[in-house]
Design a protein around this motif. Structure first.
Motif, mmCIF file in Angstrom:
data_model
loop_
_atom_site.group_PDB
_atom_site.id
_atom_site.type_symbol
_atom_site.label_atom_id
_atom_site.label_comp_id
_atom_site.label_asym_id
_atom_site.label_seq_id
_atom_site.Cartn_x
_atom_site.Cartn_y
_atom_site.Cartn_z
ATOM 1 N N VAL A 12 0.839 -1.208 0.000
ATOM 2 C CA VAL A 12 0.000 0.000 0.000
ATOM 3 C C VAL A 12 0.873 1.257 0.000
ATOM 4 C CG1 VAL A 12 -1.635 1.338 1.382
ATOM 5 C CG2 VAL A 12 -2.001 -1.122 1.058
ATOM 6 N N THR A 15 2.436 1.675 -3.405
ATOM 7 C CA THR A 15 1.437 2.138 -4.369
ATOM 8 C C THR A 15 1.162 3.626 -4.186
ATOM 9 O OG1 THR A 15 0.428 -0.062 -4.325
ATOM 10 C CG2 THR A 15 -0.883 1.714 -5.266
ATOM 11 N N LEU A 18 4.004 5.589 -5.606
ATOM 12 C CA LEU A 18 3.926 5.547 -7.065
ATOM 13 C C LEU A 18 2.835 6.497 -7.577
ATOM 14 C CD1 LEU A 18 5.164 3.974 -9.466
ATOM 15 C CD2 LEU A 18 3.316 2.307 -9.225
ATOM 16 N N GLY A 19 1.718 6.529 -6.839
ATOM 17 C CA GLY A 19 0.606 7.403 -7.233
ATOM 18 C C GLY A 19 0.990 8.870 -7.175
ATOM 19 N N TRP A 22 3.435 9.510 -10.065
ATOM 20 C CA TRP A 22 2.737 9.461 -11.363
ATOM 21 C C TRP A 22 1.900 10.733 -11.562
ATOM 22 C CZ3 TRP A 22 -2.466 9.323 -12.753
ATOM 23 C CH2 TRP A 22 -2.723 8.969 -14.076
ATOM 24 N N SER A 23 1.190 11.127 -10.516
ATOM 25 C CA SER A 23 0.328 12.314 -10.632
ATOM 26 C C SER A 23 1.141 13.561 -10.935
ATOM 27 C CB SER A 23 -0.463 12.524 -9.338
ATOM 28 O OG SER A 23 -1.269 11.409 -9.072
ATOM 29 N N GLN A 26 2.058 14.082 -14.649
ATOM 30 C CA GLN A 26 1.022 14.281 -15.653
ATOM 31 C C GLN A 26 1.107 15.649 -16.322
ATOM 32 O OE1 GLN A 26 -1.104 11.732 -16.679
ATOM 33 N NE2 GLN A 26 0.497 10.808 -15.438
ATOM 34 N N CYS A 62 -7.087 5.117 -24.813
ATOM 35 C CA CYS A 62 -6.482 6.111 -23.930
ATOM 36 C C CYS A 62 -7.527 7.143 -23.532
ATOM 37 C CB CYS A 62 -5.306 6.760 -24.665
ATOM 38 S SG CYS A 62 -4.721 8.296 -23.969
ATOM 39 N N ALA A 63 -7.956 7.078 -22.263
ATOM 40 C CA ALA A 63 -8.988 8.006 -21.791
ATOM 41 C C ALA A 63 -8.426 9.427 -21.648
ATOM 42 C CB ALA A 63 -9.545 7.520 -20.454
ATOM 43 N N ALA A 64 -7.175 9.525 -21.214
ATOM 44 C CA ALA A 64 -6.574 10.843 -20.986
ATOM 45 C C ALA A 64 -6.385 11.623 -22.282
ATOM 46 C CB ALA A 64 -5.231 10.676 -20.270
ATOM 47 N N ARG A 66 -8.557 12.101 -24.609
ATOM 48 C CA ARG A 66 -9.759 12.873 -24.939
ATOM 49 C C ARG A 66 -9.741 14.240 -24.265
ATOM 50 N NH1 ARG A 66 -12.037 7.918 -26.386
ATOM 51 N NH2 ARG A 66 -10.091 6.973 -27.013
ATOM 52 N N LEU A 102 6.616 6.873 -25.642
ATOM 53 C CA LEU A 102 6.383 5.621 -24.923
ATOM 54 C C LEU A 102 4.960 5.476 -24.401
ATOM 55 C CD1 LEU A 102 9.684 5.454 -22.827
ATOM 56 C CD2 LEU A 102 9.098 4.081 -24.818
ATOM 57 N N ARG A 103 4.255 6.593 -24.203
ATOM 58 C CA ARG A 103 2.906 6.500 -23.637
ATOM 59 C C ARG A 103 2.005 7.517 -24.325
ATOM 60 N NH1 ARG A 103 3.283 10.295 -18.648
ATOM 61 N NH2 ARG A 103 1.709 9.064 -17.618
ATOM 62 N N THR A 104 0.714 7.336 -24.110
ATOM 63 C CA THR A 104 -0.240 8.283 -24.684
ATOM 64 C C THR A 104 -1.041 8.937 -23.558
ATOM 65 O OG1 THR A 104 -1.865 6.503 -24.942
ATOM 66 C CG2 THR A 104 -0.498 7.031 -26.858
ATOM 67 N N PRO A 105 -1.490 10.185 -23.683
ATOM 68 C CA PRO A 105 -1.070 11.047 -24.777
ATOM 69 C C PRO A 105 0.341 11.583 -24.566
ATOM 70 C CG PRO A 105 -2.420 12.279 -23.235
ATOM 71 C CD PRO A 105 -2.376 10.862 -22.726
ATOM 72 N N PRO B 82 -11.268 2.441 -23.169
ATOM 73 C CA PRO B 82 -10.146 2.425 -22.217
ATOM 74 C C PRO B 82 -10.386 1.555 -20.986
ATOM 75 C CG PRO B 82 -10.459 4.635 -23.080
ATOM 76 C CD PRO B 82 -11.627 3.814 -23.580
ATOM 77 N N PHE B 117 -3.183 -5.230 -7.850
ATOM 78 C CA PHE B 117 -3.605 -4.258 -6.831
ATOM 79 C C PHE B 117 -3.053 -2.868 -7.143
ATOM 80 C CE2 PHE B 117 -2.560 -1.757 -3.098
ATOM 81 C CZ PHE B 117 -3.780 -1.681 -2.433
ATOM 82 N N LEU B 122 -4.380 2.494 -8.146
ATOM 83 C CA LEU B 122 -4.014 3.763 -8.788
ATOM 84 C C LEU B 122 -5.134 4.234 -9.723
ATOM 85 C CD1 LEU B 122 -0.212 3.365 -9.575
ATOM 86 C CD2 LEU B 122 -1.297 4.678 -7.750
ATOM 87 N N VAL B 126 -6.109 7.819 -8.288
ATOM 88 C CA VAL B 126 -5.582 8.951 -9.066
ATOM 89 C C VAL B 126 -5.944 8.877 -10.547
ATOM 90 C CG1 VAL B 126 -3.701 9.569 -7.511
ATOM 91 C CG2 VAL B 126 -3.321 7.826 -9.253
ATOM 92 N N CYS B 129 -4.675 5.325 -16.099
ATOM 93 C CA CYS B 129 -5.354 4.704 -17.240
ATOM 94 C C CYS B 129 -4.370 3.739 -17.892
ATOM 95 C CB CYS B 129 -5.804 5.830 -18.175
ATOM 96 S SG CYS B 129 -5.910 5.470 -19.908
ATOM 97 N N CYS B 132 -3.502 4.097 -21.478
ATOM 98 C CA CYS B 132 -2.589 5.204 -21.792
ATOM 99 C C CYS B 132 -1.139 4.791 -21.569
ATOM 100 C CB CYS B 132 -2.892 6.412 -20.903
ATOM 101 S SG CYS B 132 -4.612 6.904 -20.911
ATOM 102 N N LEU B 136 0.738 1.629 -26.044
ATOM 103 C CA LEU B 136 1.792 1.958 -27.002
ATOM 104 C C LEU B 136 3.008 1.056 -26.818
ATOM 105 C CD1 LEU B 136 2.904 3.593 -29.274
ATOM 106 C CD2 LEU B 136 3.474 5.418 -27.682
ATOM 107 N N LEU B 137 3.345 0.732 -25.555
ATOM 108 C CA LEU B 137 4.482 -0.169 -25.315
ATOM 109 C C LEU B 137 4.206 -1.535 -25.927
ATOM 110 C CD1 LEU B 137 5.407 0.645 -21.593
ATOM 111 C CD2 LEU B 137 6.541 1.423 -23.676
ATOM 112 N N ARG B 140 4.488 -1.159 -29.700
ATOM 113 C CA ARG B 140 5.882 -1.008 -30.121
ATOM 114 C C ARG B 140 6.619 -2.327 -30.050
ATOM 115 N NH1 ARG B 140 8.898 4.464 -28.320
ATOM 116 N NH2 ARG B 140 10.592 3.115 -28.946
#
Lengths: 149, 146
Positions: A12, A15, A18-19, A22-23, A26, A62-64, A66, A102-105, B82, B117, B122, B126, B129, B132, B136-137, B140
Motif C-alpha cells: 500500500v 502504491t 507511485l501514485g 505518477w500524478s 502528468q 487512452c482516456a486521458a 480525450r 512511450l505513452r499516450t497522450p 479504455p 492491486f 491507482l 488517481v 489509465c 494510456c 503503445l508499449l 511497439r
C-alpha cells in the motif's frame, strides 16, 4: 499471517508513493528529446501551423487523450498561428519509435520550422499547455507577431 | 444530460476500488488455496468485464444500482474502450497467477494479486489509465496488433 500483513502494508505504501510520483508527472512540460534526424512532418501527413503546433499522439484505449485533445483544441482555437494535430499511434509507429514516444497522450510542441521545443505526456491541463507555448523561442513568436493576421 | 455513447467515468473507478480491496485480501491470504480461489473469482470478474466492458461487470452493475442514484449526473461521458482495455490487462495478470497457482506454484498467487492491486488502486485513487500507459508499449513491442 504477520508476514502477509507486512507485505500488504509495504504494497500500500509503495502504491501510494507511485501514485504521488505518477500524478506529479502528468502533463509536466519537459525539455525536447534529441532526435537524430530532422523529422519530415509533412510526409507523415502532419501539416504544421505557422508558429507552433501541438502534435498529439493518441490511442483509442487512452482516456486521458480525450481531455487533452479538448484542452489543446480550445487553446489553439483562440490563438492565431497555433495548431493542434492529433494522430493515432497505430498509424505512425515508425514516427513514434523515431521520436521515442512511450505513452499516450504524448504531446510534442513543434515550432514552425519543424523542431521540437518541448514535450508533455499524460493529461495536459490548460495551464501546462500555455506554459509549453511560452517555451517557443522568442524569435519564432516575434516573426509571427509581425505577420499576425 | 446527453446519453450519447459512452459510460459514466466514475463507474470504472468505483469498480476498481472494489477490485483493489479484494486483491488486498488475496495478498493477506498469501500463498494459500483460499487465496487461489479468491484470485480465481477476481479473474472471472475481469473476464466478464473484458467481454461486456467494465460497465457490464458485476462491479459496474453494483455502481449503477447502488452508487449512481446517489450522485449527480456525470458532467461528461467517457469512451468505454479504455476501461475495457484495463479489464483485459487485469484478466491477463490475474490469469497468470491463477494458472501458476493451479500448477502448484502458490507464491505466484499473492504476487499476481499485488501487481493487479497496484494498477486497480491507482486507477481508483488517481485515475491511472492502463490503456494510456501500456497500449503503445505493447504496440511497439509487437505483442498487440491494432
Amino acid at each position: 499471517m504477520l508476514g502477509q500483513v507486512i507485505a500488504l502494508v509495504v504494497l500500500v505504501l509503495g502504491t501510494a508513493a507511485l501514485g504521488v510520483w505518477w500524478s506529479a508527472r502528468q502533463g509536466a512540460v519537459r525539455a525536447p528529446r534529441e532526435t537524430p534526424v530532422g523529422i519530415d512532418w509533412a510526409s507523415s501527413g502532419i501539416a504544421l501551423a505557422d508558429r507552433v503546433t501541438f502534435v498529439q499522439f493518441s490511442a483509442e484505449v487512452c482516456a486521458a487523450c480525450r481531455s487533452t485533445s479538448r484542452v489543446l483544441g480550445g487553446l489553439t482555437g483562440a490563438s492565431p498561428g497555433v495548431g493542434h494535430r492529433e494522430v493515432l499511434v497505430d498509424d505512425h509507429l515508425d514516427l513514434v519509435r523515431t521520436l521515442g514516444v512511450l505513452r499516450t497522450p504524448t504531446v510534442l510542441v513543434v515550432d514552425g520550422g519543424g523542431r521540437e521545443v518541448a514535450r508533455m505526456s499524460g493529461v495536459v491541463s490548460d495551464t501546462q499547455a500555455r506554459q509549453a507555448l511560452s517555451r517557443v523561442p522568442a524569435a519564432a513568436v516575434q516573426a509571427d507577431g509581425e505577420g499576425q493576421s | 444530460m446527453s446519453v450519447s455513447k459512452g459510460i459514466d467515468p466514475r463507474g470504472p473507478r468505483v469498480g476498481a476500488s472494489i477490485t483493489a480491496v479484494l486483491l488486498a485480501a488475496v495478498v493477506l491470504l498469501g500463498a494459500s488455496t483460499a487465496g487461489l480461489w479468491l484470485l480465481t473469482f477476481i479473474m472471472l470478474s475481469f473476464l466478464l468485464g473484458t467481454i461486456r466492458g467494465a460497465e457490464g461487470s458485476w462491479q459496474g452493475l453494483l455502481y449503477k444500482r447502488f452508487v449512481r442514484p446517489r450522485l449527480s449526473p456525470p458532467t461528461e461521458m467517457e469512451d468505454r474502450r479504455p476501461p475495457r482495455f484495463a479489464q483485459g490487462v487485469g484478466l491477463f495478470v490475474t490469469g497468470v497467477g491463477v494458472i501458476l497457482g493451479f500448477l502448484g506454484v502458490l507464491p505466484a498467487v499473492p504476487i499476481a494479486a499485488a501487481a493487479a492491486f497496484v494498477a486497480a488502486a491507482l486507477n481508483a485513487v488517481v485515475g491511472l489509465c492502463l490503456g494510456c500507459e501500456l497500449y503503445l508499449l505493447l504496440r511497439r513491442s509487437g505483442l498487440v496488433r491494432a
